[in-house]
Design a protein around this motif. Sequence first.
Motif, short mmCIF file in Angstrom:
data_model
loop_
_atom_site.label_atom_id
_atom_site.label_comp_id
_atom_site.label_asym_id
_atom_site.label_seq_id
_atom_site.Cartn_x
_atom_site.Cartn_y
_atom_site.Cartn_z
N UNK A 1 0.86 -1.18 0.00
CA UNK A 1 0.00 0.00 0.00
C UNK A 1 0.90 1.23 0.00
N UNK A 2 0.39 2.35 -0.49
CA UNK A 2 1.27 3.52 -0.62
C UNK A 2 0.47 4.81 -0.63
N UNK A 3 1.18 5.91 -0.32
CA UNK A 3 0.62 7.25 -0.35
C UNK A 3 1.65 8.19 -0.97
N UNK A 4 1.15 9.19 -1.70
CA UNK A 4 2.04 10.14 -2.34
C UNK A 4 1.85 11.54 -1.78
N UNK A 5 2.96 12.24 -1.59
CA UNK A 5 2.94 13.59 -1.03
C UNK A 5 3.76 14.53 -1.91
N UNK A 6 3.33 15.79 -1.95
CA UNK A 6 4.12 16.83 -2.61
C UNK A 6 4.35 17.94 -1.61
N UNK A 7 5.47 18.61 -1.75
CA UNK A 7 5.83 19.67 -0.83
C UNK A 7 4.79 20.79 -0.86
N UNK A 8 4.39 21.24 0.33
CA UNK A 8 3.43 22.33 0.44
C UNK A 8 2.01 21.88 0.70
N UNK A 9 1.75 20.57 0.61
CA UNK A 9 0.41 20.04 0.88
C UNK A 9 0.53 19.04 2.02
N UNK A 10 -0.19 19.26 3.10
CA UNK A 10 0.00 18.46 4.31
C UNK A 10 -0.60 17.06 4.19
N UNK A 11 -1.64 16.89 3.39
CA UNK A 11 -2.26 15.58 3.24
C UNK A 11 -1.77 14.89 1.97
N UNK A 12 -2.01 13.60 1.87
CA UNK A 12 -1.60 12.86 0.68
C UNK A 12 -2.40 13.31 -0.53
N UNK A 13 -1.75 13.37 -1.68
CA UNK A 13 -2.43 13.72 -2.93
C UNK A 13 -2.64 12.49 -3.79
N UNK A 14 -2.13 11.36 -3.33
CA UNK A 14 -2.29 10.09 -4.05
C UNK A 14 -2.31 8.97 -3.03
N UNK A 15 -3.16 7.99 -3.28
CA UNK A 15 -3.25 6.86 -2.35
C UNK A 15 -3.67 5.61 -3.12
N UNK A 16 -3.09 4.47 -2.74
CA UNK A 16 -3.45 3.24 -3.43
C UNK A 16 -2.88 2.02 -2.76
N UNK A 17 -3.04 0.88 -3.45
CA UNK A 17 -2.51 -0.36 -2.91
C UNK A 17 -3.15 -1.57 -3.54
N UNK A 18 -2.76 -2.70 -3.02
CA UNK A 18 -3.26 -4.00 -3.48
C UNK A 18 -4.54 -4.33 -2.72
N UNK A 19 -5.60 -4.73 -3.45
CA UNK A 19 -6.88 -4.98 -2.78
C UNK A 19 -7.54 -6.28 -3.28
N UNK A 20 -6.78 -7.36 -3.26
CA UNK A 20 -7.31 -8.66 -3.65
C UNK A 20 -8.49 -9.09 -2.79
N UNK A 21 -8.48 -8.69 -1.51
CA UNK A 21 -9.55 -9.12 -0.61
C UNK A 21 -10.89 -8.49 -0.99
#
Length: 369
Positions: free
Chosen positions: A258-278
């Motif tokens: 699972x993963x999250x993406x961040x860019x400088x200047x924004x406190x929250x994640x701007x991208x989120x994802x992961x494996x969801x076989x379940x």
Amino acid sequence: MKQSKTSDKIIPKLLELYRSFGCEKFKMKRFEEYDFYLENKSFLKSENIIAFSDGFGRLLALKPDVTLSIVKSTGTEAVGVRKVYYNEFVYRAAGDTHEIKEIPQVGLEYIGELDRYSECEAILLAAKSLSTISRDCTLDISHLGFVGGLLDEVSADSSVKEQLLRCIGSKNRHGIADICKEAGIDTKLGEIISEVAVLRGPLDRTLEKAESLAVNDAMKKSLEELEAICKPVTDNSSVSINLDFSIVNDMSYYNGVIFQGFVNGISTSVLSGGRYDLLMSKLGKKAGAIGFAVYLDQIELAARSEREYDCDMLVLYDDQSDTAAVMKTVSEYAAEGLTVAAKKCADSTRARECCRVIGKEVTIVEGND
């Protein structure tokens, strides 16, 4: 230089990126049956589902999520790998106000007989998406098998494990200590859980530390998978990659990386994802799945707050100004690719430059920023 909404500039680049890797566009309906979302409410980013009855009395919902609709459209048994991207709006009710928000969202999903390469490619596209948004960005990656394997060592009921998982997600070491003490969890195990919660850093250094905390085969296997995934992604992108085991998702839907993406200047994640076989299994699909979403609303909000000017040129006029001269002035500046605002009097509009039309004459004055 012409100014436009940040998302208007980013979206075409993201879509072209996904197309260049062989992804096909997924177009979905605006509505789904309400019960479909209700049954999978814990998978959603927001629990505020906007429902209404149609002319036949059916309870429908404005889509709060795209991934669920893509999974629903997938056959029971997938052959090969289906790679789709989307550019859609999702609809959510905002907090206590219940104001309906239309939120732009771009993302992609890989569904089917996933192998290591497919998984790496999806994560590589997540990294490339971040670098499209900003050169100053970071991709934080975790593996639910590592945290899940650690919690398997806890001899306590599921409610205690859920509390610990929430504390790991918030890096709450004090909360972990209190829960372990109250539940009678071994002191050494509690210390390891606490260390895992705050374990974050560059791949090599953090992987070495994580290996020293692994207490069973499940945790060791997850680290081997992380290393095998992260190395090719790192070698083929300019994005800084960190391991961060405080990234946790609902373990009844997600598994693996699972993963999250961040860019400088924004406190929250701007991208989120992961494996969801379940999730696939829960919906009766015999396939693997991995994907991510880019939260354009967060990017736009940050860009708006940082924007120095509302327009390039402010054209001021009054009752004595020649209307044709005002229109000609606005048109000429707009033809140069500038954003222009014509105002009858100076207000709070922030402009790079300002001019005033007096009769038929145009005079440059100081900007009113």
